[in-house]
Design a protein around this motif. Sequence first.
Motif, PDB file in Angstrom:
ATOM      1  N   THR A  37       0.864  -1.188   0.000  1.00  0.00           N
ATOM      2  CA  THR A  37       0.000   0.000   0.000  1.00  0.00           C
ATOM      3  C   THR A  37       0.892   1.227   0.000  1.00  0.00           C
ATOM      4  OG1 THR A  37      -1.714  -1.199   1.186  1.00  0.00           O
ATOM      5  CG2 THR A  37      -1.821   1.200   1.276  1.00  0.00           C
ATOM      6  N   ARG A  38       0.565   2.184  -0.875  1.00  0.00           N
ATOM      7  CA  ARG A  38       1.365   3.407  -1.005  1.00  0.00           C
ATOM      8  C   ARG A  38       0.485   4.516  -1.560  1.00  0.00           C
ATOM      9  NH1 ARG A  38       6.097   2.270  -4.363  1.00  0.00           N
ATOM     10  NH2 ARG A  38       5.790   0.106  -3.942  1.00  0.00           N
ATOM     11  N   PRO A  39       0.893   5.772  -1.363  1.00  0.00           N
ATOM     12  CA  PRO A  39       0.162   6.865  -2.010  1.00  0.00           C
ATOM     13  C   PRO A  39       0.385   6.802  -3.526  1.00  0.00           C
ATOM     14  CG  PRO A  39       1.654   7.698  -0.284  1.00  0.00           C
ATOM     15  CD  PRO A  39       1.962   6.246  -0.497  1.00  0.00           C
ATOM     16  N   VAL A  40      -0.676   7.024  -4.293  1.00  0.00           N
ATOM     17  CA  VAL A  40      -0.587   6.977  -5.752  1.00  0.00           C
ATOM     18  C   VAL A  40      -1.048   8.319  -6.320  1.00  0.00           C
ATOM     19  CG1 VAL A  40      -1.425   5.846  -7.850  1.00  0.00           C
ATOM     20  CG2 VAL A  40      -0.882   4.478  -5.822  1.00  0.00           C
ATOM     21  N   THR A  41      -0.138   8.978  -7.006  1.00  0.00           N
ATOM     22  CA  THR A  41      -0.399  10.312  -7.556  1.00  0.00           C
ATOM     23  C   THR A  41      -1.619  10.300  -8.468  1.00  0.00           C
ATOM     24  OG1 THR A  41       1.959  10.805  -7.402  1.00  0.00           O
ATOM     25  CG2 THR A  41       0.644  12.209  -8.864  1.00  0.00           C
TER      26      THR A  41
ATOM     27  N   TRP B 252       2.142  -1.384  -7.317  1.00  0.00           N
ATOM     28  CA  TRP B 252       3.513  -1.863  -7.483  1.00  0.00           C
ATOM     29  C   TRP B 252       4.493  -0.713  -7.573  1.00  0.00           C
ATOM     30  CZ3 TRP B 252       3.599  -6.661  -6.146  1.00  0.00           C
ATOM     31  CH2 TRP B 252       2.484  -7.470  -6.387  1.00  0.00           C
ATOM     32  N   ALA B 253       4.017   0.456  -7.994  1.00  0.00           N
ATOM     33  CA  ALA B 253       4.835   1.673  -8.091  1.00  0.00           C
ATOM     34  C   ALA B 253       3.872   2.848  -8.076  1.00  0.00           C
ATOM     35  CB  ALA B 253       5.657   1.675  -9.381  1.00  0.00           C
ATOM     36  N   ASP B 254       4.386   4.054  -7.880  1.00  0.00           N
ATOM     37  CA  ASP B 254       3.545   5.240  -8.023  1.00  0.00           C
ATOM     38  C   ASP B 254       3.309   5.455  -9.511  1.00  0.00           C
ATOM     39  OD1 ASP B 254       2.082   7.541  -7.573  1.00  0.00           O
ATOM     40  OD2 ASP B 254       3.779   8.730  -6.838  1.00  0.00           O
ATOM     41  N   VAL B 255       2.149   5.957  -9.858  1.00  0.00           N
ATOM     42  CA  VAL B 255       1.829   6.287 -11.244  1.00  0.00           C
ATOM     43  C   VAL B 255       1.379   7.739 -11.266  1.00  0.00           C
ATOM     44  CG1 VAL B 255       0.363   5.753 -13.233  1.00  0.00           C
ATOM     45  CG2 VAL B 255       1.134   3.910 -11.735  1.00  0.00           C
ATOM     46  N   TYR B 256       2.079   8.533 -12.074  1.00  0.00           N
ATOM     47  CA  TYR B 256       1.772   9.960 -12.175  1.00  0.00           C
ATOM     48  C   TYR B 256       0.686  10.211 -13.198  1.00  0.00           C
ATOM     49  CZ  TYR B 256       6.332   9.796  -9.898  1.00  0.00           C
ATOM     50  OH  TYR B 256       7.376   9.490  -9.065  1.00  0.00           O
ATOM     51  N   GLY B 257       0.536   9.320 -14.144  1.00  0.00           N
ATOM     52  CA  GLY B 257      -0.465   9.402 -15.203  1.00  0.00           C
ATOM     53  C   GLY B 257      -0.159   8.307 -16.209  1.00  0.00           C
ATOM     54  N   LEU B 258      -1.081   8.096 -17.141  1.00  0.00           N
ATOM     55  CA  LEU B 258      -0.882   7.037 -18.118  1.00  0.00           C
ATOM     56  C   LEU B 258      -0.747   7.577 -19.536  1.00  0.00           C
ATOM     57  CD1 LEU B 258      -3.275   4.332 -16.653  1.00  0.00           C
ATOM     58  CD2 LEU B 258      -0.786   4.291 -16.719  1.00  0.00           C
ATOM     59  N   GLU B 259      -0.351   8.825 -19.650  1.00  0.00           N
ATOM     60  CA  GLU B 259      -0.067   9.374 -20.970  1.00  0.00           C
ATOM     61  C   GLU B 259       1.405   9.111 -21.273  1.00  0.00           C
ATOM     62  OE1 GLU B 259      -1.357  11.533 -18.448  1.00  0.00           O
ATOM     63  OE2 GLU B 259      -3.357  10.876 -19.032  1.00  0.00           O
TER      64      GLU B 259
ATOM     65  N   ASP C 246       5.196   9.615 -22.221  1.00  0.00           N
ATOM     66  CA  ASP C 246       6.254  10.596 -21.930  1.00  0.00           C
ATOM     67  C   ASP C 246       6.085  11.350 -20.616  1.00  0.00           C
ATOM     68  OD1 ASP C 246       7.420   9.859 -24.386  1.00  0.00           O
ATOM     69  OD2 ASP C 246       6.132  11.290 -25.436  1.00  0.00           O
ATOM     70  N   LEU C 247       5.279  10.842 -19.685  1.00  0.00           N
ATOM     71  CA  LEU C 247       5.223  11.436 -18.350  1.00  0.00           C
ATOM     72  C   LEU C 247       6.375  10.891 -17.515  1.00  0.00           C
ATOM     73  CD1 LEU C 247       1.465  11.392 -17.259  1.00  0.00           C
ATOM     74  CD2 LEU C 247       2.862  13.374 -17.784  1.00  0.00           C
ATOM     75  N   ALA C 248       6.749  11.619 -16.483  1.00  0.00           N
ATOM     76  CA  ALA C 248       7.762  11.125 -15.544  1.00  0.00           C
ATOM     77  C   ALA C 248       7.247   9.822 -14.925  1.00  0.00           C
ATOM     78  CB  ALA C 248       8.022  12.166 -14.465  1.00  0.00           C
ATOM     79  N   GLU C 249       8.177   8.966 -14.521  1.00  0.00           N
ATOM     80  CA  GLU C 249       7.791   7.685 -13.939  1.00  0.00           C
ATOM     81  C   GLU C 249       8.568   7.429 -12.651  1.00  0.00           C
ATOM     82  OE1 GLU C 249       6.627   4.503 -17.011  1.00  0.00           O
ATOM     83  OE2 GLU C 249       8.295   5.580 -17.936  1.00  0.00           O
ATOM     84  N   ASP C 250       7.998   6.592 -11.796  1.00  0.00           N
ATOM     85  CA  ASP C 250       8.557   6.251 -10.497  1.00  0.00           C
ATOM     86  C   ASP C 250       9.624   5.165 -10.653  1.00  0.00           C
ATOM     87  OD1 ASP C 250       9.026   5.644  -7.831  1.00  0.00           O
ATOM     88  OD2 ASP C 250       7.074   4.678  -7.524  1.00  0.00           O
ATOM     89  N   VAL C 251      10.834   5.580 -10.992  1.00  0.00           N
ATOM     90  CA  VAL C 251      11.916   4.625 -11.253  1.00  0.00           C
ATOM     91  C   VAL C 251      12.155   3.734 -10.037  1.00  0.00           C
ATOM     92  CG1 VAL C 251      14.372   4.390 -11.819  1.00  0.00           C
ATOM     93  CG2 VAL C 251      12.990   6.155 -12.946  1.00  0.00           C
ATOM     94  N   LYS C 252      12.204   4.323  -8.855  1.00  0.00           N
ATOM     95  CA  LYS C 252      12.467   3.560  -7.634  1.00  0.00           C
ATOM     96  C   LYS C 252      11.351   2.527  -7.386  1.00  0.00           C
ATOM     97  CE  LYS C 252      13.402   4.176  -2.718  1.00  0.00           C
ATOM     98  NZ  LYS C 252      13.411   5.109  -1.596  1.00  0.00           N
TER      99      LYS C 252
END
Length: 194
Positions: free
Chosen positions: A52-56, A66-73, A75-81
Motif C-alpha cells: 500500500t502506497r500513495p498513488v499520484t 507496485w509503483a507510483d503512477v503519475y499518469g498514463l499518458e 512521456d510522463l515522468a515515472e517512479d523509477v524507484k
Amino acid sequence: GDGITIDADSAHTATLIFLHGLGDTAEGWLPGALELRPKSGHMKIILPTAPTRPVTLNGGMETTAWADVYGLEADLAEDVKGWESAFERAETLIKNEMNNGIPSNRIVLGGFSMGGAVALHTALRSKYQLGGVIALSTWLPLMDRFPGAIGERCPILMAHGTDDNIVKYSLGLRTNALLDSMNRDVSFVAVQGM
C-alpha cells in the motif's frame, strides 16, 4: 500483504506468478487464477499483493500499487524507484521457485494493468529464461530504458481491450511496437469492445 499461493495438486512442475492491477489484491484475482489452472494440477499459482502506497494518479490516496503512477499518458515522468522495487520482488519470486526445483523456463509471469507492466518490465530485465509472459491491458513502464534490454527472450502474449479507458489501447499498441522492434517473441490480441 504477501498474497495467496495455490499449491499444485500433483507433482509441482510449473508455476504461474500473476500480479494484480492498481488498487486490487491477490484475492481479486483468485477466481480467475483458478480458471487458468490446468486440470492436471501440476501448476502452482502465486498471487502476490502489492504494498500500500500513495498513488499520484489517485490524488495521493493510499492504495495497493507496485509503483507510483503519475499518469498514463506517454512521456510522463515515472517512479523509477517504485518500478525497481517491483522488479526486485518479481525476480525474488522467480528465484524462490527455482530454489524449489522449478526451472525458470517452467515459470510464467503474468499480470493485469499495472501487474502486467511489472511482468513486462521483469521479463525484459530478468537474467532467467522464463517460460512466458501474459500481459493483459498493460504497458511497458520506463520504455526509454529498454532499447538494449538484457533479459532472456521468452514468448509474450499481450491482450488489450480496444475500448480500455484506463490504460489506453494506443499505449498497448505502442508497447507491442517497441517489443517488436526489440525482436521479442510477442503476440498481440485486440479484444474488441472491451
